[in-house]
Design a protein around this motif. Structure first.
Motif, PDB file in Angstrom:
ATOM      1  N   UNK A   1       6.545  92.043  66.284  1.00 43.07           N
ATOM      2  CA  UNK A   1       6.527  93.216  65.214  1.00 43.07           C
ATOM      3  C   UNK A   1       5.199  92.426  64.584  1.00 43.07           C
TER       4      UNK A   1
ATOM      5  N   UNK B   1       3.004  93.025  60.984  1.00 37.31           N
ATOM      6  CA  UNK B   1       2.791  93.802  59.639  1.00 37.31           C
ATOM      7  C   UNK B   1       1.133  93.775  59.165  1.00 37.31           C
TER       8      UNK B   1
ATOM      9  N   UNK C   1       0.101  79.890  59.366  1.00 38.24           N
ATOM     10  CA  UNK C   1       1.543  80.582  58.878  1.00 38.24           C
ATOM     11  C   UNK C   1       2.742  80.202  59.875  1.00 38.24           C
ATOM     12  N   UNK C   2       3.866  79.724  59.510  1.00 42.33           N
ATOM     13  CA  UNK C   2       4.452  78.948  59.342  1.00 42.33           C
ATOM     14  C   UNK C   2       5.345  79.465  61.459  1.00 42.33           C
ATOM     15  N   UNK C   3       5.162  80.843  61.449  1.00 40.98           N
ATOM     16  CA  UNK C   3       5.321  81.463  62.961  1.00 40.98           C
ATOM     17  C   UNK C   3       4.177  82.131  63.508  1.00 40.98           C
ATOM     18  N   UNK C   4       3.499  82.671  62.701  1.00 45.28           N
ATOM     19  CA  UNK C   4       2.872  83.333  63.334  1.00 45.28           C
ATOM     20  C   UNK C   4       0.929  83.286  62.411  1.00 45.28           C
TER      21      UNK C   4
ATOM     22  N   UNK D   1       2.866  87.437  58.482  1.00 44.50           N
ATOM     23  CA  UNK D   1       4.036  88.433  59.708  1.00 44.50           C
ATOM     24  C   UNK D   1       5.232  87.425  58.792  1.00 44.50           C
ATOM     25  N   UNK D   2       5.006  86.233  57.956  1.00 43.65           N
ATOM     26  CA  UNK D   2       6.121  85.554  58.166  1.00 43.65           C
ATOM     27  C   UNK D   2       7.021  86.292  56.925  1.00 43.65           C
ATOM     28  N   UNK D   3       8.391  85.717  57.461  1.00 41.29           N
ATOM     29  CA  UNK D   3       9.793  86.392  56.828  1.00 41.29           C
ATOM     30  C   UNK D   3       9.642  86.201  55.782  1.00 41.29           C
ATOM     31  N   UNK D   4       9.335  85.083  55.021  1.00 37.94           N
ATOM     32  CA  UNK D   4       9.677  85.088  53.358  1.00 37.94           C
ATOM     33  C   UNK D   4       7.967  84.447  52.771  1.00 37.94           C
TER      34      UNK D   4
ATOM     35  N   UNK E   1       9.767  78.466  48.694  1.00 36.19           N
ATOM     36  CA  UNK E   1      10.003  79.631  50.429  1.00 36.19           C
ATOM     37  C   UNK E   1       9.061  79.564  51.450  1.00 36.19           C
TER      38      UNK E   1
ATOM     39  N   UNK F   1       4.177  76.185  53.190  1.00 35.84           N
ATOM     40  CA  UNK F   1       3.015  76.180  53.796  1.00 35.84           C
ATOM     41  C   UNK F   1       1.502  77.598  53.810  1.00 35.84           C
TER      42      UNK F   1
END
Lengths: 174, 291
Positions: free
Chosen positions: A22, A24, A88-91, A114-117, A150, A153
Motif C-alpha cells: 500500500x 499513497x 517514517x515510522x514504517x516507510x 504512507x504512515x497510518x497516523x 501521534x 517521529x
C-alpha cells in the motif's frame, strides 16, 4: 481442517492486503515543482556528494546524510527544488523543498506519506511553519516547529530533513 | 506441528469465542492511526496512543514443555486501549486459556478451556522517545484472575502490577531498545498455590532493528522471580529469544519466541531449569489494530 481455516482466516484477511502493498503518492515531482514554483521552468541538476561534503552537511545540520546523491533542480529566475526522503515510522516519507536564491525555504510539499497516523504533516498550516526558514533556524520540534500528536517521529524527521536540505544547499548547491 | 494442531483446534472451538468476537468487532472498525505498537512479544515501549484514539490487540501465546509429559498451555488475551490524552491511556483485557496436559508431575491430566480473568491497565508517558533523550512511561495493571495460568486451577487472585518503561532509540529511530522493570503484588492465590499472597519482581529487555521498511527484527528477554508471602524465594526464570515485527498502515503483527535459558525453583533439581510454574518454550503472536 475446518477449525484451522477458522483460526487462520482473520490473520490471512489482514495480512493478504498488507503484503500486497500500500502506498499513497500525493504529488509527482512535476506537481511538487508547480506547487512551490508556479510558472517556473526547471533544469535537473543532480549532485553527487563527496565524503567531505557529506561530513560538512552532517556537521552543519546535526543529521545523518544517508544518500550520496541529491535530486535537485535549478529553478528559472533563481532558487532550487530538492526532492528527498526521511524515515517514517514504517516507510520512507518523500518530500520536496523549494529554496529561494538566498537559501530560504519557499515551500515544503509532502509527496509520499504512507504512515497510518499523522497525515497532518500534509496540512498547509503545518507546512507553512517552514516558509522563510534559513540554515540559521533551529528547525526543532516544540521550538520553532509544532509537534503532531501521534506522529512525533514523522514530524521530527521532516523538520530534520528540511534542516539537512538547507545544509546541502549551503555546502553543495552554491 | 501435530501437537499444535490438536490443541489449537480444541482451543478454537471454545476459548476463541469471547476473544474472537471482540477481535472481529475490532477488525470491522479498524481505520487509521498508529501508536503504542508492540515490537516485542513481552517487552513494552513508552509510546502512548494519541488522545481520542483507540487500539486493540489479540495475543496468542503457547507455553509448552515440562520436565516430563505433555504440556501445552494456550493463552488468549484480547485487549482494547483508549487514549484519554496524548500521554495517558487506559486499557481493558480479557484472558482465556486452553490446557492440554498429560502425565505432567503434580498437574491433573486435562484437555479443557478455562476462563482466565479480566485486567485493567493505565499507562502514562512522562518522556517521549522521539523528543526527549529517553522515553519514560509508568504502567499499572490491576487484574482479577479466576483461574491460574499453569493448569487453570481455581483461585481468587487480585493483583496490582506497577511497571517502569524505558525506551531509547538510535540511528534515526531504526535501532530501538526497551527496558521494563516492575513488580506484581498478588492476593487470593489459594488453592492454585500453597500460599495466599505472592510478590513477583519482573522485567524485560528488547533490542530491535528496522532492517527494511515496515520490518523489525529483534532479540528480547523477559524474566521474573516470585516470592510467596513476600517472604522466601519460590522460583526465578529467564526467557530469551528472537522477535519479528511487521507494521503496516492499519495493523501490525509481532511473532516472538522465548526459550527458558535459566530457571531455578525451590524443591526442584538444580539443573538450571524450573518447571513447577514455568514452561520450557513460550511462543507469542500479537496482532494489533489502531482505530
Amino acid at each position: 481442517m475446518n477449525s484451522w481455516i477458522k483460526i487462520l482466516l482473520p490473520p490471512a484477511a489482514i495480512i493478504g492486503p498488507a503484503v500486497a502493498g500500500y502506498a499513497t503518492t500525493y504529488l509527482s515531482v512535476e506537481q511538487a515543482q508547480r506547487a512551490i514554483f508556479p510558472g517556473a521552468s526547471f533544469t535537473a541538476a543532480t549532485v553527487k556528494l563527496t565524503a567531505e561534503q557529506k561530513k560538512a552537511i552532517e556537521t552543519a545540520s546535526g543529521v545523518r546524510q544517508r544518500s550520496d546523491e541529491v535530486k535537485a533542480w535549478r529553478v528559472s529566475g533563481g532558487g532550487w527544488l530538492i526532492v528527498d526522503e526521511v524515515i517514517g515510522k514504517h516507510e520512507y516519507i518523500t518530500f520536496a523543498v523549494g529554496l529561494t536564491a538566498n537559501g530560504a525555504v519557499r515551500g515544503v510539499e509532502i509527496m509520499d506519506y504512507r504512515e497510518s497516523y499523522g497525515g497532518e504533516v500534509r496540512d498547509p498550516k503545518w507546512r507553512a511553519q517552514f516558509t522563510g526558514k534559513t540554515k540559521a533556524a533551529p528547525l526543532k520540534l516544540d521550538d520553532d516547529i509544532k509537534n503532531i500528536s501521534g506522529a512525533t517521529l514523522s514530524s521530527r524527521h521532516i523538520a530534520e530533513g528540511v534542516r539537512r536540505l538547507l545544509a546541502i544547499h549551503a555546502v553543495a548547491l552554491q | 506441528m501435530q501437537f499444535l494442531s490438536k490443541s489449537l483446534v480444541r482451543a478454537s472451538r471454545r476459548s476463541l469465542g469471547l476473544g474472537g468476537a471482540i477481535f472481529c468487532a475490532v477488525l470491522a472498525t479498524a481505520t487509521e492511526s498508529q501508536a503504542d505498537e508492540h515490537l516485542f512479544g513481552w517487552v513494552r515501549g513508552a509510546e502512548t496512543l494519541p488522545g481520542g484514539h483507540a487500539d486493540a490487540y489479540q495475543f496468542f501465546t503457547l507455553r509448552t514443555g515440562k520436565a516430563a509429559g505433555r504440556y501445552e498451555a494456550w493463552d488468549f488475551d484480547t485487549e482494547v486501549e483508549y487514549g484519554l490524552s496524548d500521554k495517558f491511556q487506559l486499557g481493558v483485557s480479557v484472558e482465556q486459556h486452553y490446557f492440554d496436559i498429560d502425565n505432567v508431575e503434580e498437574l491433573d491430566n486435562q484437555n479443557r478451556y478455562q476462563f482466565g480473568g479480566v485486567e485493567l491497565s493505565a499507562k502514562y508517558r512522562f518522556l517521549s522517545p522521539f523528543k526527549d533523550k529517553i522515553g519514560l512511561a509508568l504502567r499499572l495493571e490491576v487484574a482479577y484472575l479466576a483461574q491460574d495460568d499453569v493448569a487453570g486451577i481455581e483461585q481468587e487472585e487480585i493483583d496490582v502490577a506497577p511497571e517502569l518503561v524505558l525506551h531509547k532509540n538510535f540511528l534515526d529511530d531504526t535501532l530501538i531498545t526497551h527496558f521494563n522493570i516492575g513488580g506484581k503484588f498478588a492476593w487470593g492465590k489459594k488453592p492454585a498455590e500453597e500460599y495466599d499472597r505472592e510478590l513477583t519482581i519482573q522485567g524485560g529487555l528488547g533490542v530491535a532493528y528496522r532492517f527494511a521498511p515496515n520490518w523489525f527484527i529483534g532479540l528480547e528477554s523477559h524474566w521474573r522471580s516470585e516470592f510467596p508471602k513476600a517472604d522466601f524465594h519460590e522460583h526465578s526464570v529467564i526467557f530469551a529469544g528472537p522477535s519479528l515485527h511487521y507494521g503496516a498502515e492499519k495493523w501490525w503483527a509481532t511473532l516472538s519466541y522465548g526459550y527458558q535459558v535459566y530457571g531455578q525453583g525451590i524443591d526442584e533439581p538444580r539443573n538450571g531449569k524450573t518447571y513447577a510454574e514455568e514452561a520450557r518454550n513460550e511462543v507469542r503472536l500479537k496482532v494489533g489494530f489502531n482505530f
